[in-house]
Design an enzyme around this catalytic site. Structure first.
Site, PDB file in Angstrom:
ATOM      1  N   ASP A  94     -58.616 -67.376   5.879  1.00  7.91           N
ATOM      2  CA  ASP A  94     -58.198 -65.980   6.025  1.00  7.91           C
ATOM      3  C   ASP A  94     -56.698 -65.822   6.246  1.00  7.91           C
ATOM      4  OD1 ASP A  94     -58.297 -67.112   8.573  1.00  7.91           O
ATOM      5  OD2 ASP A  94     -60.024 -65.958   9.213  1.00  7.91           O
ATOM      6  N   ASN A 165     -67.035 -62.882  19.276  1.00  7.97           N
ATOM      7  CA  ASN A 165     -68.014 -61.924  18.756  1.00  7.97           C
ATOM      8  C   ASN A 165     -68.915 -62.547  17.683  1.00  7.97           C
ATOM      9  OD1 ASN A 165     -66.340 -62.211  16.597  1.00  7.97           O
ATOM     10  ND2 ASN A 165     -65.698 -60.069  16.482  1.00  7.97           N
ATOM     11  N   HIS A 167     -67.801 -64.058  14.915  1.00  3.37           N
ATOM     12  CA  HIS A 167     -67.256 -64.043  13.541  1.00  3.37           C
ATOM     13  C   HIS A 167     -66.945 -65.461  13.059  1.00  3.37           C
ATOM     14  CE1 HIS A 167     -62.687 -63.527  14.765  1.00  3.37           C
ATOM     15  NE2 HIS A 167     -63.048 -64.786  14.812  1.00  3.37           N
ATOM     16  N   GLU A 172     -66.558 -60.198  10.175  1.00  5.60           N
ATOM     17  CA  GLU A 172     -66.806 -59.605  11.488  1.00  5.60           C
ATOM     18  C   GLU A 172     -68.250 -59.098  11.582  1.00  5.60           C
ATOM     19  OE1 GLU A 172     -64.695 -60.191  13.606  1.00  5.60           O
ATOM     20  OE2 GLU A 172     -62.660 -59.527  13.175  1.00  5.60           O
TER      21      GLU A 172
HETATM   22  P1  PGA Z   1     -59.728 -69.714  18.277  1.00  3.77           P
HETATM   23  O1  PGA Z   1     -60.311 -68.699  17.200  1.00  3.77           O
HETATM   24  O2  PGA Z   1     -59.848 -71.066  17.685  1.00  3.77           O
HETATM   25  O3  PGA Z   1     -58.306 -69.313  18.478  1.00  3.77           O
HETATM   26  O4  PGA Z   1     -60.577 -69.557  19.512  1.00  3.77           O
HETATM   27  C1  PGA Z   1     -61.519 -69.018  16.564  1.00  3.77           C
HETATM   28  C2  PGA Z   1     -61.954 -67.881  15.673  1.00  3.77           C
HETATM   29  O5  PGA Z   1     -61.709 -66.716  15.999  1.00  3.77           O
HETATM   30  O6  PGA Z   1     -62.571 -68.160  14.627  1.00  3.77           O
END
Ligand code: PGA
Length: 278
Positions: A94, A165, A167, A172
């Protein structure tokens, strides 16, 4: 690797306990740094095998704090002369939208700093979704990204983190029907409020966090021949439990991994695994 004995798991390699949850392998490491080193070793192993079989390897990559140790280990492996990325192609999950690749907060910058500049990966083989295309053409460009992956023979492996959450990438939580969510293409999306809160510190405040992003869709992610999901820390425990032991639903995008569980390995630490009922 051993088998789940239902009594706390079997001894796995690299100092972990191995469990099986609804067909997915779940490795729980005492130390997240060991999980990252093991993930890097597996990516190298998968890439070597793909290069042996078809002269190239295609890896799906993730950004965020979680995989930093994986990139450090991959860079080290390259520096020691043990693995060349010459025949590797990468596709990141992304990018924020709109976003210049040169912006310090862009995922292109993140990948350049932590991996691309550290290894011998060719610039035309290191792909990150484009945050600079006109909005009206973002979905068309996303569809092209999926076609590139397909033309490259699909992803040999996809590295994933998970949001609080649930995702994956920036897919999302949504009310989308399951079948439609499973087929989702690479596209422009609105970011969830929790995602924006979690990025606020990086951007110097919530107001500065983009409201949109381009994300690889579930179709390309779930098509990967091997999927490694990393999650560390107690703030991920709820999402990990819902993803592994809840119903598959687009409300918890990581739960869609259950539809391909035989290809999925979760690499956790004790804190992120604590909501699981082994
Ligand atoms: P993080 O993010 O590794 O910074 O915890 C993971 C994600 O949101 O996929």
């Amino acid at each position: 690797m051993g088998f789940d004995r239902g009594d706390g798991g079997a001894e796995g390699s690299g100092g972990c306990r191995e469990h099986s949850v609804r067909g997915a392998r779940v490795l729980v490491f005492e130390d997240s740094r060991d999980a990252c080193r093991e993930a890097a070793a597996r990516l190298v192993e998968i890439a070597r095998e793909a290069i042996r079989e078809r002269d190239k390897a295609v890896l799906g990559l993730a950004t965020g704090k979680t995989p930093l140790g994986v990139y450090a280990a991959l860079a080290q492996t390259h520096k020691e002369g043990l693995f060349s990325f010459r025949n590797v192609t990468t596709y990141n999950l992304d990018e924020y939208y709109p976003m210049s690749p040169r912006d310090p907060n862009s995922y292109r910058t993140f990948m350049h700093r932590h991996l691309f500049s550290q290894v011998d990966l060719a610039p035309n083989r290191a792909h990150v979704p484009d945050g600079t295309v006109p909005a009206a053409f973002a979905d068309e460009t996303g569809a092209a990204y999926d076609r590139w992956i397909e033309a490259d023979g699909g992803l040999d492996a996809q590295l994933l983190g998970i949001g609080r959450n649930g995702h994956i990438g920036f897919n999302e939580p949504s009310e989308t029907a399951l079948e439609e969510a499973l087929r989702s293409p690479t596209r422009l999306v609105e970011l969830d409020v929790m995602t924006r809160h979690d990025a606020a510190a990086d951007f110097g405040g919530l107001e500065q966090v983009p409201t949109r992003a381009v994300t690889m869709g579930m179709k390309s992610i779930l098509g990967a021949r091997s999927i490694l999901v990393l999650a560390f820390g107690s703030n991920k425990a709820g999402a990990v439990a819902n993803a592994l032991q809840g119903h598959p639903t687009a409300l918890v995008p990581a739960s869609l991994l259950q539809t391909v569980s035989e290809r999925v390995t979760w690499m956790l630490d004790p804190d992120s695994a604590r909501g699981l009922d082994f």
